[in-house]
Motif scaffolding. Structure first.
Motif, PDB file in Angstrom:
ATOM      1  N   ILE A 149       3.743   0.994  10.584  1.00 52.96           N
ATOM      2  CA  ILE A 149       3.210   1.519   9.330  1.00 52.96           C
ATOM      3  C   ILE A 149       2.516   0.407   8.549  1.00 52.96           C
ATOM      4  CG2 ILE A 149       3.823   2.541   7.112  1.00 52.96           C
ATOM      5  CD1 ILE A 149       6.092   3.994   8.489  1.00 52.96           C
ATOM      6  N   PHE A 162       0.874   8.339   7.290  1.00 47.59           N
ATOM      7  CA  PHE A 162       1.829   7.476   6.621  1.00 47.59           C
ATOM      8  C   PHE A 162       1.675   7.690   5.129  1.00 47.59           C
ATOM      9  CE2 PHE A 162       1.099   4.388  10.320  1.00 47.59           C
ATOM     10  CZ  PHE A 162       1.995   5.087  11.100  1.00 47.59           C
ATOM     11  N   PHE A 163       2.811   7.471   4.456  1.00 43.88           N
ATOM     12  CA  PHE A 163       2.741   7.614   3.005  1.00 43.88           C
ATOM     13  C   PHE A 163       3.792   6.730   2.355  1.00 43.88           C
ATOM     14  CE2 PHE A 163       4.167   9.768  -0.918  1.00 43.88           C
ATOM     15  CZ  PHE A 163       3.007   9.568  -1.651  1.00 43.88           C
ATOM     16  N   GLY A 164       3.455   6.217   1.223  1.00 42.08           N
ATOM     17  CA  GLY A 164       4.425   5.462   0.441  1.00 42.08           C
ATOM     18  C   GLY A 164       4.796   4.130   1.058  1.00 42.08           C
ATOM     19  N   GLY A 165       4.067   3.698   2.061  1.00 39.82           N
ATOM     20  CA  GLY A 165       4.316   2.377   2.607  1.00 39.82           C
ATOM     21  C   GLY A 165       5.379   2.338   3.686  1.00 39.82           C
ATOM     22  N   HIS A 169       0.845  -1.196   0.000  1.00 39.73           N
ATOM     23  CA  HIS A 169       0.000   0.000   0.000  1.00 39.73           C
ATOM     24  C   HIS A 169       0.874   1.236   0.000  1.00 39.73           C
ATOM     25  CE1 HIS A 169      -3.340  -2.604   0.741  1.00 39.73           C
ATOM     26  NE2 HIS A 169      -2.705  -3.147   1.737  1.00 39.73           N
ATOM     27  N   THR A 170       0.603   2.107  -0.881  1.00 43.97           N
ATOM     28  CA  THR A 170       1.409   3.333  -0.931  1.00 43.97           C
ATOM     29  C   THR A 170       0.553   4.583  -0.784  1.00 43.97           C
ATOM     30  OG1 THR A 170       1.175   3.421  -3.304  1.00 43.97           O
ATOM     31  CG2 THR A 170       3.097   2.285  -2.455  1.00 43.97           C
ATOM     32  N   TYR A 171      -0.733   4.400  -0.651  1.00 41.01           N
ATOM     33  CA  TYR A 171      -1.593   5.581  -0.588  1.00 41.01           C
ATOM     34  C   TYR A 171      -1.398   6.323   0.731  1.00 41.01           C
ATOM     35  CZ  TYR A 171      -4.551   2.360   2.077  1.00 41.01           C
ATOM     36  OH  TYR A 171      -5.021   1.468   2.987  1.00 41.01           O
ATOM     37  N   PRO A 172      -1.666   7.607   0.744  1.00 42.91           N
ATOM     38  CA  PRO A 172      -1.527   8.350   1.998  1.00 42.91           C
ATOM     39  C   PRO A 172      -2.580   7.893   2.995  1.00 42.91           C
ATOM     40  CG  PRO A 172      -2.480   9.733   0.303  1.00 42.91           C
ATOM     41  CD  PRO A 172      -2.095   8.453  -0.358  1.00 42.91           C
ATOM     42  N   LEU A 173      -2.124   7.609   4.170  1.00 42.18           N
ATOM     43  CA  LEU A 173      -3.037   7.102   5.203  1.00 42.18           C
ATOM     44  C   LEU A 173      -2.925   7.996   6.422  1.00 42.18           C
ATOM     45  CD1 LEU A 173      -4.776   4.988   6.644  1.00 42.18           C
ATOM     46  CD2 LEU A 173      -2.710   3.674   7.044  1.00 42.18           C
ATOM     47  N   TYR A 179      -1.475   0.142   7.535  1.00 42.46           N
ATOM     48  CA  TYR A 179      -1.972   0.000   6.161  1.00 42.46           C
ATOM     49  C   TYR A 179      -2.870  -1.226   6.039  1.00 42.46           C
ATOM     50  CZ  TYR A 179       0.480   3.702   3.699  1.00 42.46           C
ATOM     51  OH  TYR A 179       0.860   4.915   3.221  1.00 42.46           O
ATOM     52  N   ASP A 197      -6.218  -0.509   7.653  1.00 40.70           N
ATOM     53  CA  ASP A 197      -7.023   0.430   6.869  1.00 40.70           C
ATOM     54  C   ASP A 197      -7.561  -0.241   5.618  1.00 40.70           C
ATOM     55  OD1 ASP A 197      -7.888   3.223   6.362  1.00 40.70           O
ATOM     56  OD2 ASP A 197      -6.701   2.896   4.546  1.00 40.70           O
TER      57      ASP A 197
END
Lengths: 105, 734
Positions: free
Chosen positions: B247, A93-96, A18-22, B251, B254
């Motif tokens: 992290i 978080f972003f980009g995993g 997952h790389t989406y912004p969370l 993910y 989510d």
């Protein structure tokens, strides 16, 4: 049908990165949050190899948009305990593998 | 003393003095001559001795305008250009004294004017001017100007002389003073006379430099200090640790939540596909996310229970379930033409045991689901409540969906495209649309109980093809002789009356003398399967009207079909020109379009509640009678007698009201007046498929069925006259 699905599923879960912004935690107003999130995405994509530059860019943009003083941390592993001005915190978080903390104080 | 004499005296002395001065000047010129002659030239010792020739040499002297004293190379630093600059040489003029030109000589004309105009201190002026006026003003008429000047000069000299020779000339001067005073006194009256003239027109001289400064100091306001402190902006503390696994976990979490939400969203969308009533929309707004989740969980649990219930039922009715699929009556082989009906499950719902089954209809989408209306037909014993139940063959013990209504339900129809949209017509004349998928508790749409309703029992409802805008709409026929079209708008039902069935009779006088047009009471309707505009209406008068939705005032055709109310009409599945009707006059009639006489007439000896063409054969139809019997005809097998007559319920207590063929399976359902629906399986003899002729093996079942019907029709069609005898001759006794 059921068997087929069962076989496919574990493979899928392994592949997905997952790389989406969370957004992990934020008390910003919705509009500000969206804007900040977009900013973070732009900055981290622009400076994908240089976290410091990304952090600088985010900070400067945030200062411009919402008024100083903002603080930004971009990193893969760190711990923090901060006090911040309410409605001005974004932890995402972003980009995993990146965590970004933005706060104003 | 007259002034003239005194002036003469003065003049005399003046002339004397003047002559003395001129004498001295002449004497001075003589002295110079003398001095020059007597002078001895003195030579400096170092003087050059020049020879005669040299002395005679004329040395030319040049006189120029140049002043050697004037510097020619004066420079000045120019800051603008950053260097020295030659200044223009100054002229030969040398300024010795300079005074600003703001002063005016007080005796000049201008000064006098100013004094007069300003009217300044006349007293001071008198004193200073008294002597002058004496000299200036008096002589004007007599003495020439030169004299005046001399007088003025003399008088200014006088005081000096007086001080010098005060003592020596005391007597002579005494007279002079006396004279002076006398003159001053004598002149004053003249001055006084002048005064009014100067003072009369005081003119203010404007002088921009003549101003005076005025200032005032006001009191200072008392000072006060005030302090305030703002509330500091609210602060908060936050702490967290960032690690790669945190992290990753975030993910994952989510993503799972998103998946769940998507699933919910899909479910919701499926529900929303069907238009929901505003009640539901409001309800949806009210419930929170958490509530939705719990609802979803409940839905899943309910699903499980349903499956369990079905499994239990399958266990209990194991033999029936097997019969339903696999049992074919072997005895049919030994019976020539006749067939039998095998009873399978019985469906009923405890709350509607007293109700009559007023309509049954298979769901167009799910072959095992059917809707049953519970109302009443015995109008001597009205019932308060009704219901629509959707049963499935998979669960014979309990209906899948129950919609309770506050009035008897008389008819039902399921939308062919949206199998969850169920429209019902009620005994009280209103119509309702249920979205059974959303909720069965309240109708999604309901006609207004006061304004938008029929004035009689709604005998049949029928979904129409969707409007171009995608809006669903349906037709309803009612006892009040009206056929209405209802459109499902956003929130309500919009109604249009398509036709009012006025009878072709003269107007009848009402009790108060008004004329009334008699209306027919529509009892059933059937839409043409191929032409969406055309429909047939059966009435309680026994007529069948062929109408079009395009014309609201006339019938395309009127069949004088029956002598009692027409209960049901059905179009043949294979040939839409053929339709069948049943009536309370015990008869079933088969009609062809545009032929006013029936092709076949069958008398079954009891009130025929319903008749239906079979979906699998063009020549098979089934009917139910009030005697509790089911009749199955196959015109191909026997044109005169039914191939199966079977009593399903007890003749005395029960009546059969409705029948319906399953579109896929060889099953019929029949409803009775005790709220019970019986499932019957058709034996093989009742559903013989067409055998293709040897020459035409390639033809499919559909064409064969059409051919079979056409062949049959050609037998009865030809002579119109033959139809009438058929009516009586072919009636059969049950």
């Amino acid at each position: 049908m059921g068997d087929g699905e069962g076989r496919e599923k574990p493979e899928e879960t392994k592949k997905i990165v997952h790389t989406y912004p969370l957004i992990r935690h934020s008390d910003m107003p919705e509009e500000m949050k969206q804007e900040s999130m977009e900013l973070v995405v732009t900055a981290c994509e622009k400076h994908s190899t240089n976290n410091e530059a990304a952090a600088r860019m985010i900070k400067e943009e945030m200062d411009k948009k919402f008024g100083p003083p903002f603080h930004v941390v971009v990193g893969e592993g760190f711990g923090f305990e901060i006090s911040f001005e309410c409605q001005n915190l974004l932890y995402m978080f972003f980009g995993g593998n990146l965590a970004i903390v933005i706060w104003k104080c | 003393m007259p002034p003239t004499t005194s002036i003469k005296k003065v003049l005399n002395t003046k002339t004397l003095k003047k002559s003395r001065q001129s004498n001295t000047r002449v004497e001075d010129g003589d002295d110079l001559e003398e001095w020059k002659k007597s002078k001895q030239l003195l030579r400096p010792k170092d003087q050059l001795e020049l020879s005669e020739g040299e002395l005679k040499d004329i040395i030319a002297r040049q006189l120029g305008t140049n002043d050697p004293l004037i510097p020619h190379n004066l420079v000045q630093f120019n800051y603008a250009q950053g260097g020295f600059e030659l200044m223009p040489p100054a002229g030969p003029m040398i300024v010795v004294y300079e005074a600003q030109g703001t002063q005016v000589h007080k005796e000049s004309e201008e000064a006098k004017k100013q004094v007069v105009e300003q009217g300044l201190d006349p007293a001071i002026l008198e004193i200073s001017q008294s002597t002058e006026t004496l000299a200036v003003e008096e002589p004007i008429p007599v003495i020439p100007e030169e004299v005046i000047e001399e007088v003025a000069a003399e008088e200014s000299e006088k005081p000096e002389e007086e001080t010098e020779a005060e003592e020596g000339e005391g007597e002579g001067e005494g007279e002079g003073e006396g004279e002076g005073e006398g003159e001053g006194e004598s002149i004053r009256p003249e001055d006084d006379e002048d005064k009014p003239q100067t003072g009369g027109k005081p003119k203010k001289l404007t002088n921009q430099f003549n101003f005076c400064e005025r200032a005032a100091l006001t009191y200072n306001n008392p000072m006060r200090t005030q302090e305030t402190q703002t509330i500091p902006p609210p602060m908060g503390t936050f702490s967290a640790n960032v690690l790669q696994w945190i992290i990753y976990d975030a993910y994952q979490e989510d993503f799972e939540a998103q998946q769940l939400e998507k699933e919910l969203e899909r479910e919701r969308k499926e529900k929303e596909k069907a238009p929901v009533s505003r009640h539901q929309a409001m309800a949806k707004k009210l419930v929170g996310k958490a509530h939705q989740l719990s609802e979803a969980v409940q839905g899943r649990v309910l699903e499980c229970w349903k499956v369990l219930e079905r499994m239990v039922n399958q266990n209990t009715f194991d033999d029936i379930a097997k019969d339903y699929r696999y049992w074919e009556d072997p005895s049919d082989e030994f019976r020539d033409e006749e067939g039998t009906l095998l009873p399978l499950w019985k469906f009923h719902y405890d709350k509607t045991r007293k109700n009559t089954v007023t309509d049954i209809e298979w769901n167009p989408h799910y072959y095992d689901l059917f809707a049953v209306c519970f109302g009443f037909l015995d109008f001597m014993k009205p019932l308060e409540e009704g219901a629509v139940c959707l049963f499935t063959l998979k669960n014979p013990s309990f209906p899948d969906y129950i919609c309770m209504t506050d009035s008897a339900v008389m008819c039902v129809d399921t939308h062919p495209k949206y199998p969850y949209m169920v429209v019902i017509g009620l005994y009280d004349g209103s119509v309702s649309v249920y979205n059974v998928q959303a909720t069965c508790k309240q109708p999604a749409f309901r006609s207004n109980n006061v304004t938008n309703k029929h004035r009689g029992i709604v005998w049949e409802v029928k979904w129409a093809p969707d409007l171009p805008d995608g809006e669903m709409n349906f037709y309803s026929v009612s006892e009040d002789g009206k056929i209405n079209n209802w459109v499902l708008m956003q929130n309500d039902l919009a109604v249009t009356t398509i036709i009012t069935l006025f009878l072709a009779k003269d107007e009848v006088f009402g009790p108060d003398g008004t004329k009334l047009k008699v209306k027919g009471c529509a009892s059933c309707v059937k839409f043409h399967p191929k032409q969406p505009l055309i429909y047939l209406v059966g009435t309680e008068e026994g007529h069948i009207y062929k109408c079009s939705t395009a014309y609201s005032s006339m019938f395309l055709l009127t069949y004088e079909a029956h002598h009692m109310p027409v209960y049901r009409i059905d179009f043949n599945r294979y040939n839409s020109d053929i339709f069948i009707s049943c009536s309370g006059d015990w008869r079933i009639k088969i009609w062809e379009d545009n032929r006013l006489e029936p092709l076949f007439v069958f008398d079954v000896g009891a009130c025929v509640g319903d008749v239906k063409w079979a979906p699998y054969s063009s020549t098979v139809f089934a009917a139910v009678t009030s005697e509790g019997k089911v009749y199955v005809f196959d015109l191909n097998v026997n044109k005169y007698k039914p191939i199966c007559v079977q009593a399903i319920v007890s003749k005395r207590r029960n009546k059969l009201t409705r029948i319906s063929f399953n579109p896929k399976l060889p099953i019929i359902i029949v409803g009775d007046d005790k709220g019970c629906v019986q499932t019957l399986k058709l034996s093989p003899n009742l559903r013989i498929p067409c055998k293709a002729p040897k020459k035409q093996q390639h033809l499919d079942q559909w064409t064969l069925q059409c051919m079979k019907l056409d062949k049959l029709l050609s037998l009865v069609r030809e002579p119109g006259a033959l139809d009438l005898p058929e009516d009586t001759a072919e009636s059969i006794e049950s």
